[in-house]
Design a protein around this motif. Structure first.
Motif, PDB file in Angstrom:
ATOM      1  N   ASN A 145       0.882  -1.149   0.148  1.00 58.51           N
ATOM      2  CA  ASN A 145       0.014   0.118   0.047  1.00 58.51           C
ATOM      3  C   ASN A 145       0.761   1.374   0.240  1.00 58.51           C
ATOM      4  N   ASP A 153       1.248   3.988  -3.146  1.00 58.19           N
ATOM      5  CA  ASP A 153       0.892   5.204  -2.703  1.00 58.19           C
ATOM      6  C   ASP A 153       1.827   6.157  -3.192  1.00 58.19           C
ATOM      7  N   LEU A 205      -4.408   3.829   6.285  1.00 56.96           N
ATOM      8  CA  LEU A 205      -4.615   2.047   6.319  1.00 56.96           C
ATOM      9  C   LEU A 205      -5.390   1.720   7.759  1.00 56.96           C
ATOM     10  N   LEU A 264      -6.418  -4.430   4.487  1.00 55.82           N
ATOM     11  CA  LEU A 264      -5.419  -4.059   3.777  1.00 55.82           C
ATOM     12  C   LEU A 264      -5.199  -4.413   2.303  1.00 55.82           C
ATOM     13  N   GLU A 321      -7.796  -2.451   0.317  1.00 51.27           N
ATOM     14  CA  GLU A 321      -7.286  -1.226   0.031  1.00 51.27           C
ATOM     15  C   GLU A 321      -6.273  -1.398  -1.028  1.00 51.27           C
ATOM     16  N   TYR A 322      -5.283  -2.479  -0.932  1.00 47.89           N
ATOM     17  CA  TYR A 322      -4.461  -2.467  -2.029  1.00 47.89           C
ATOM     18  C   TYR A 322      -4.918  -2.921  -3.086  1.00 47.89           C
ATOM     19  N   ARG A 367      -7.014   0.342  -4.549  1.00 43.93           N
ATOM     20  CA  ARG A 367      -6.104   1.381  -5.094  1.00 43.93           C
ATOM     21  C   ARG A 367      -5.380   0.588  -6.410  1.00 43.93           C
TER      22      ARG A 367
END
Length: 695
Positions: free
Chosen positions: A321, A325, A363, A410, A413-414, A418
């Motif tokens: 992540n 980012d 996060l 996580l 999110e990744y 994202r």
């Protein structure tokens, strides 16, 4: 999809029915193949008066796929369409309204982004439009909208599956991560972000993937009549899974473009699934309805990337992540399935410094919303209760958030938000040429094909049983190991905890512990001989030992319940030095294992990932390799502090059951000292909670 000014974000297994007469637009943010069966309103029994979200199950999906084939007879097509009508069942939806800042500087930026949602500029790039500094803009967005800039421009995050109790309900607006009340917060270590922020989809631009959505091109014109029609374009961003969209009154002149024209409010379904907003445009006229399937294509495996991350545990996912980012190309490889890593039972005591660090990097939203906190623990010895209130001594606390939930957050999110590259269920992973300028990782994909990814660096985040640590030559590493000579029987019981804090039972028969997981589930541990068979411990024997070893005057009784997990952990520690070799860097359990005496393993994994992400970011953005050169030394400072405390606390817990009266006596002396002395207690509390543990 935009209908009469309202935008609908549809996850997989959801679709939108639009009655005749409603003007609509559909914009595709990714290349896709769209299949659209149209329904003649004269023969359509569906009578929804407003745009209606409907569920899409496996049968409906297969029916649409069936109609996509060539040469389907007319009578067979009509029978399939009749079944589709029966399957269109409404489901609830949630509306989310985006707050616009009132400050002229921030409102200028917000207006520009709404006018062109495909705009991928970062906050730093927007300062030219607003004539203001990035920090000022960030503060304005947080103060006036209740969201950070990155969260504001992605207004409707959705979970990838129907949200269990620990997840944020759909439509819930993210708040900025300022909810830790303790003023001694970890200072942000990473420099300001310089890459492009995603607007709707979590895919930032790369040289191979341009920042703006490419228009969909019709493969064949939309015939004005019932049936299925296909649209497609070249896939320029690879995604996995399946999504569906339904709409009415698509015309032969339907066009497609990226973005949603800034229309609000955003209306999201309340179900989960990967949240891939897909939009399209159609003019008035045509037939009664259409169903579109946007097929997600499996991510291709590149031949080269910046960083290959081996392992999708907490360390690998935090690192992924943060690199993503920062605009650093990376690929995560995981030998297990996604479902497995999201359900693998692990403890979840997270120290406050780690939560602060994750929150500052965006996060920890769900963690902060769902996790319980603990500020004290209890030791029981010889029938006496010794409460150790560590927050009162050092001002820090623990967050109780099981590791499977953190991993779920996580990876979502990744991978989902994202758009990071991740490949599950790979086999035969082999790091190669790790001491050269072009290290690589070879592996077998789930389809059986062999691949090799060349990278600048390899991050070994694959745990104690992984392959990365073993890839380091024996002459280049030292493994320090300590065996405690005991085992722990790890138990999970369907029973409420007797007390809300952690309880350590110190007893001549052996150590025991109780850790609350939820109001209905409790984690227990029992000291057993190393290598013992869990089947030797029957329900009756387990509860007898727990009642005996955790007994204390005035303590509430333990409620017995069904044991849903039994496994024996052999208690040992090890450290691999150095934690780097060539261009491969080890993190988490691949570099060090800490027995679960003081719940340090997860926290060390996060610490390693933060240090390595900072070092890699400095390398790519500033061409500064100081952090990479010093990574192992910096990480090992905290590793050895935690190992020392782990061994010290183990003597307190296991000394009385060792059979050695000297060890038993010193253990009791230690317990009395740190529970009764403020000075000794503060020193112990700092190590127990991980405060300033890098000395």
């Amino acid at each position: 999809m935009t209908v009469e000014g309202d935008t609908w974000v549809l996850p997989p297994v959801r679709a939108l029915w639009i009655p005749a007469g409603f003007r609509h637009e559909v914009d595709a943010t990714h290349g896709a193949a769209i299949r659209s069966p149209y329904f003649d309103p004269d023969g359509c029994p569906v009578r929804f008066e407003r745009p209606t979200v409907v569920g899409v199950g496996a049968l409906l999906r297969e029916l649409i796929a069936h109609l996509a084939g060539d040469g389907v007879p007319e009578d067979a097509r009509r029978r399939a369409e009749a079944v589709i009508y029966d399957l269109l069942a409404p489901v609830p939806a949630t509306a989310v309204r985006l707050v616009l800042p009132s400050d002229p500087r921030a409102r200028t930026v917000a207006t520009a982004l709404l006018a062109d949602p495909a705009d991928q500029r970062s906050l730093e790039s927007c300062t030219q439009t607003a004539a203001s500094s990035p920090r000022t803009l960030a503060r304005i967005f947080a103060r006036e909208t209740g969201l950070g800039f990155r969260q504001w421009r992605t207004p409707a995050p959705h979970p990838r599956s129907p949200p269990p109790p620990h997840r944020r309900p759909p439509g819930h607006r993210r708040r900025p991560p300022r909810r830790l009340r303790n003023p001694q917060r970890l200072r942000r270590r990473l420099p300001p972000r310089t890459r492009h922020d995603p607007l709707h989809l979590p895919h930032p631009p790369t040289p191979d993937h341009p920042p703006r959505a490419k228009p969909l091109q019709a493969q064949a014109p939309c015939a004005a009549g019932p049936g299925l029609h296909r649209f497609s374009s070249g896939v320029w961003r690879w995604i996995t899974g399946l999504a569906l969209i339904c709409w009415i009154k698509a015309s032969p002149a339907a066009s497609h473009r990226g973005g949603n024209g800034g229309r609000r409010p955003v209306t999201a379904t309340d179900d989960g699934g990967d949240h891939w907003p897909v939009f399209a445009r159609g003019a008035a006229g045509g037939y009664g309805g259409a169903v579109s399937i946007i097929e997600r294509v499996t991510q291709p495996i590149p031949s080269r990337t910046g960083v290959v991350i081996v392992g999708a545990g907490p360390a690998g996912l935090v690192l992924g992540n943060l690199l993503h980012d920062a605009g650093v190309d990376c690929v995560v490889l995981e030998t297990e399935s996604r479902d497995f890593i999201e359900q693998r039972p692990r403890a979840g005591f997270i120290e406050e410094w780690a939560v602060s660090a994750l929150a500052e990097r965006g996060l920890a939203d769900r963690l902060l919303e769902r996790a319980e906190t603990q500020v004290e623990c209890e030791f029981r010895l010889a029938g006496e209760r010794h409460v150790f209130a560590y927050q009162k001594l050092v001002g820090h606390r623990h967050f109780v958030y099981p590791q499977p939930l953190l991993v779920t957050d996580l990876v979502a999110e990744y991978a989902d938000r994202r758009g990071g590259a991740i490949h599950f269920e790979v086999r035969d992973v082999t790091p190669e040429a790790i001491d050269t300028a072009e290290p690589a990782v070879a592996f077998t994909a789930p389809d059986g094909t062999r691949h090799r990814i060349t990278a600048d660096f390899i991050a070994g985040c694959d745990g104690a049983r992984g392959v990365c640590a073993d890839a380091v030559p024996d002459h280049a590493r030292t493994i320090s190991r300590h065996d405690f000579g005991v085992g722990w029987l790890a138990l999970l019981a369907e029973a409420p905890p007797a007390v809300g804090r952690v309880v350590f039972g110190i007893h001549p028969r052996g150590f025991a512990a109780q850790m609350a997981r939820s109001p209905e589930i409790t984690r227990y541990y029992l000291e057993v001989p190393p290598g013992d068979d869990p089947e030797n411990w029957t329900h009756e024997r387990v509860w007898h030992e727990l009642h005996t070893r955790l007994a204390a005057d005035g303590a509430p009784p333990h409620v017995e319940g069904r044991l849903v997990e039994k496994r024996v952990l052999d208690m040992h520690n090890y450290v691999v030095e150095p934690m780097a070799y060539g261009r491969m860097y080890l993190t988490g359990d691949a570099a060090h294992l800490v027995a679960p005496v003081a719940a340090k393993g997860l926290n060390l994994a996060v610490h390693d990932a933060l240090l390595l992400a900072e070092a890699l970011r400095a390398h790519y953005l500033n061409r500064d390799d100081t952090g990479l050169d010093g990574y192992s030394e910096r990480a090992l400072r905290r590793v050895w502090q935690y190992q020392e405390f782990n061994a010290w606390l183990s003597e307190v817990l296991h000394g009385p059951s060792s059979g050695d009266p000297f060890r038993a006596g010193t253990a009791m002396a230690r317990l009395r000292r740190f529970t009764a002395s403020v000075t000794a207690g503060s020193a112990t509390a700092e190590l127990y909670i991980g405060k300033d543990a890098d000395h």
